[in-house]
Design an enzyme around this catalytic site. Structure first.
Site, PDB file in Angstrom:
ATOM      1  N   ASP A   9       8.249   0.335   6.620  1.00 11.30           N
ATOM      2  CA  ASP A   9       7.436   1.255   7.458  1.00 11.30           C
ATOM      3  C   ASP A   9       6.949   1.545   6.418  1.00 11.30           C
ATOM      4  O   ASP A   9       6.936   2.297   5.436  1.00 11.30           O
ATOM      5  CB  ASP A   9       7.238   2.205   8.468  1.00 11.30           C
ATOM      6  CG  ASP A   9       6.284   3.480   8.530  1.00 11.30           C
ATOM      7  OD1 ASP A   9       5.868   2.931   8.442  1.00 11.30           O
ATOM      8  OD2 ASP A   9       7.235   4.011   9.797  1.00 11.30           O
ATOM      9  N   ILE A  10       4.680   1.783   6.045  1.00 15.10           N
ATOM     10  CA  ILE A  10       4.677   1.563   4.541  1.00 15.10           C
ATOM     11  C   ILE A  10       4.442   3.324   4.700  1.00 15.10           C
ATOM     12  O   ILE A  10       4.381   3.648   2.859  1.00 15.10           O
ATOM     13  CB  ILE A  10       3.001   1.051   4.561  1.00 15.10           C
ATOM     14  CG1 ILE A  10       2.498   1.349   3.015  1.00 15.10           C
ATOM     15  CG2 ILE A  10       1.941   1.591   5.553  1.00 15.10           C
ATOM     16  CD1 ILE A  10       2.156   0.231   2.758  1.00 15.10           C
ATOM     17  N   VAL A  32      -1.954   0.481  11.113  1.00 14.78           N
ATOM     18  CA  VAL A  32      -0.965   0.648   9.995  1.00 14.78           C
ATOM     19  C   VAL A  32      -1.733   1.833  10.188  1.00 14.78           C
ATOM     20  O   VAL A  32      -1.362   2.439   9.000  1.00 14.78           O
ATOM     21  CB  VAL A  32      -0.982  -0.446   9.079  1.00 14.78           C
ATOM     22  CG1 VAL A  32      -2.381  -1.181   8.333  1.00 14.78           C
ATOM     23  CG2 VAL A  32      -0.202   0.159   8.143  1.00 14.78           C
ATOM     24  N   ASP A  33      -3.330   1.524   9.994  1.00 16.63           N
ATOM     25  CA  ASP A  33      -4.024   2.986   9.707  1.00 16.63           C
ATOM     26  C   ASP A  33      -4.187   4.234  10.881  1.00 16.63           C
ATOM     27  O   ASP A  33      -3.957   5.632  10.230  1.00 16.63           O
ATOM     28  CB  ASP A  33      -5.905   1.915  10.472  1.00 16.63           C
ATOM     29  CG  ASP A  33      -7.136   3.244   9.951  1.00 16.63           C
ATOM     30  OD1 ASP A  33      -6.538   4.291   8.843  1.00 16.63           O
ATOM     31  OD2 ASP A  33      -7.817   3.121  10.678  1.00 16.63           O
ATOM     32  N   SER A 116      -5.519  -7.033   7.543  1.00 17.09           N
ATOM     33  CA  SER A 116      -6.050  -8.135   7.721  1.00 17.09           C
ATOM     34  C   SER A 116      -5.271  -8.342   9.192  1.00 17.09           C
ATOM     35  O   SER A 116      -6.045  -9.649  10.231  1.00 17.09           O
ATOM     36  CB  SER A 116      -7.216  -9.327   7.304  1.00 17.09           C
ATOM     37  OG  SER A 116      -8.378  -7.846   6.877  1.00 17.09           O
ATOM     38  N   THR A 117      -3.923  -8.756   8.895  1.00 15.20           N
ATOM     39  CA  THR A 117      -3.817  -9.804  10.211  1.00 15.20           C
ATOM     40  C   THR A 117      -3.080  -9.448  11.733  1.00 15.20           C
ATOM     41  O   THR A 117      -2.391  -9.656  12.229  1.00 15.20           O
ATOM     42  CB  THR A 117      -1.880 -10.487   8.605  1.00 15.20           C
ATOM     43  OG1 THR A 117      -1.263  -9.573   8.979  1.00 15.20           O
ATOM     44  CG2 THR A 117      -2.655 -11.269   8.191  1.00 15.20           C
ATOM     45  N   GLY A 118      -3.423  -7.885  11.476  1.00 14.24           N
ATOM     46  CA  GLY A 118      -2.866  -7.768  12.988  1.00 14.24           C
ATOM     47  C   GLY A 118      -4.188  -7.806  14.208  1.00 14.24           C
ATOM     48  O   GLY A 118      -4.708  -8.732  14.312  1.00 14.24           O
ATOM     49  N   VAL A 119      -4.968  -6.462  14.300  1.00 19.47           N
ATOM     50  CA  VAL A 119      -5.797  -6.537  15.202  1.00 19.47           C
ATOM     51  C   VAL A 119      -6.823  -7.570  14.288  1.00 19.47           C
ATOM     52  O   VAL A 119      -7.781  -7.986  15.392  1.00 19.47           O
ATOM     53  CB  VAL A 119      -6.583  -5.067  15.411  1.00 19.47           C
ATOM     54  CG1 VAL A 119      -7.728  -5.223  16.468  1.00 19.47           C
ATOM     55  CG2 VAL A 119      -5.507  -4.287  16.215  1.00 19.47           C
ATOM     56  N   TYR A 120      -7.468  -7.317  13.180  1.00 17.29           N
ATOM     57  CA  TYR A 120      -8.512  -8.324  12.892  1.00 17.29           C
ATOM     58  C   TYR A 120      -8.070  -9.625  12.509  1.00 17.29           C
ATOM     59  O   TYR A 120      -8.856 -10.731  12.389  1.00 17.29           O
ATOM     60  CB  TYR A 120      -8.730  -7.847  10.584  1.00 17.29           C
ATOM     61  CG  TYR A 120      -9.970  -6.332  11.148  1.00 17.29           C
ATOM     62  CD1 TYR A 120      -9.690  -5.881  12.396  1.00 17.29           C
ATOM     63  CD2 TYR A 120      -9.980  -6.269  10.293  1.00 17.29           C
ATOM     64  CE1 TYR A 120     -10.602  -4.387  12.166  1.00 17.29           C
ATOM     65  CE2 TYR A 120     -11.028  -4.971   9.778  1.00 17.29           C
ATOM     66  CZ  TYR A 120     -11.212  -4.736  11.081  1.00 17.29           C
ATOM     67  OH  TYR A 120     -11.923  -2.765  10.859  1.00 17.29           O
TER      68      TYR A 120
HETATM   69  P1  ADP Z   1      -6.172  -5.306  10.616  1.00 18.18           P
HETATM   70  O1  ADP Z   1      -6.958  -4.803  11.141  1.00 18.18           O
HETATM   71  O2  ADP Z   1      -6.276  -4.959   8.979  1.00 18.18           O
HETATM   72  O3  ADP Z   1      -5.380  -6.536  11.252  1.00 18.18           O
HETATM   73  P2  ADP Z   1      -3.317  -4.158  11.896  1.00 18.18           P
HETATM   74  O4  ADP Z   1      -2.874  -2.812  11.197  1.00 18.18           O
HETATM   75  O5  ADP Z   1      -3.400  -4.239  13.065  1.00 18.18           O
HETATM   76  O6  ADP Z   1      -3.875  -3.925  10.631  1.00 18.18           O
HETATM   77  O7  ADP Z   1      -2.559  -4.324  11.492  1.00 18.18           O
HETATM   78  C1  ADP Z   1      -2.384  -5.616   9.618  1.00 18.18           C
HETATM   79  C2  ADP Z   1      -0.485  -5.410   9.775  1.00 18.18           C
HETATM   80  O8  ADP Z   1       0.059  -3.871   9.675  1.00 18.18           O
HETATM   81  C3  ADP Z   1      -0.119  -5.863  10.806  1.00 18.18           C
HETATM   82  O9  ADP Z   1       0.826  -6.535   9.994  1.00 18.18           O
HETATM   83  C4  ADP Z   1       0.828  -5.008  11.090  1.00 18.18           C
HETATM   84  O10 ADP Z   1       2.213  -5.148  12.003  1.00 18.18           O
HETATM   85  C5  ADP Z   1       1.680  -4.011  10.584  1.00 18.18           C
HETATM   86  N1  ADP Z   1       1.785  -2.421  10.370  1.00 18.18           N
HETATM   87  C6  ADP Z   1       1.498  -2.124  11.291  1.00 18.18           C
HETATM   88  N2  ADP Z   1       1.982  -0.600  11.195  1.00 18.18           N
HETATM   89  C7  ADP Z   1       2.776  -0.203  10.278  1.00 18.18           C
HETATM   90  C8  ADP Z   1       3.681   0.857   9.725  1.00 18.18           C
HETATM   91  N3  ADP Z   1       3.764   1.907  10.064  1.00 18.18           N
HETATM   92  N4  ADP Z   1       3.863  -0.200   8.006  1.00 18.18           N
HETATM   93  C9  ADP Z   1       3.418  -1.455   7.209  1.00 18.18           C
HETATM   94  N5  ADP Z   1       2.989  -2.064   8.278  1.00 18.18           N
HETATM   95  C10 ADP Z   1       2.433  -1.778   9.353  1.00 18.18           C
END
Ligand code: ADP
Length: 172
Positions: A9-10, A32-33, A116-120
């Site tokens: 977890d970042i 993550v945001d 970018s590899t989540g929702v994007y």
């Molecule tokens: P984007 O909109 O840039 O795609 P996301 O937040 O949807 O961003 O996803 C980006 C990455 O961050 C994904 O691999 C997601 O699983 C990961 N992520 C979500 N929560 C956390 C966290 N607390 N720590 C690290 N990575 C996370």
């Protein structure tokens, strides 16, 4: 120079800065945001609103880390995946801008999520080699940054980044 890969977890990282995968309105969101804003507290959003009017895709802005262990958060805006060559350029410049802000603010260590590899929707198999190469190239010429750590949330993302780094080392 040192590049590390951890699964986790970042928001828990103790690097001087952590990068956020923000959106161009800097409005906060899910993923993550959302986790970074929840953990950092409301001062971060206040500072974003006071200092910046959004952030173009492929760029980044910096704030304090609020209640996080990290002193700074670098809010980077990666591309929404389109499948066009421009994606690569924008993803590269999002990572690069984070590192340039580290140099500018004398930040010696930074943790990155997989931008970018989540929702994007950027396929992680395509994004990981771009992320790893961009960071590795920058560190080679900027010894002031002693540590870049990728903090990957899930198994598949973690193993894909580690593989990408292994392939990069073979190819240099
Ligand atoms: P984007 O909109 O840039 O795609 P996301 O937040 O949807 O961003 O996803 C980006 C990455 O961050 C994904 O691999 C997601 O699983 C990961 N992520 C979500 N929560 C956390 C966290 N607390 N720590 C690290 N990575 C996370």
């Amino acid at each position: 120079m040192s590049i590390e890969f951890v699964q986790g977890d970042i928001t828990q990282q103790e690097t001087e800065a952590i990068a956020n995968a923000a959106n161009s309105r800097l409005a906060g969101g899910g993923g993550v945001d959302g986790a970074i804003h929840r953990a950092g507290g409301p001062d971060m959003m206040k500072e974003l609103k006071q200092k910046y009017q959004g952030c173009p895709t492929g760029s980044a802005v910096i704030t304090g880390g609020g209640r996080l262990k990290a002193k700074y958060v670098i809010h980077a805006v990666g591309p929404v995946y389109s499948g066009k060559p421009k994606d690569r350029e924008l993803l590269t410049s999002a990572y690069r801008k984070c590192l340039e802000l580290c140099t500018e603010h004398k930040i010696g260590s930074i943790a990155f999520p997989s931008i970018s590899t989540g929702v994007y929707g950027y396929p992680v198999e395509e994004a990981a080699p771009i992320a790893v190469k961009t960071v590795s190239d920058y560190l080679k010429t900027h010894s002031e940054i002693r540590l870049a750590r990728f903090v990957l949330f899930d198994d598949k993302t973690f193993s894909t980044y580690r593989r990408a780094y292994g392939e990069l080392e073979v190819n240099v």
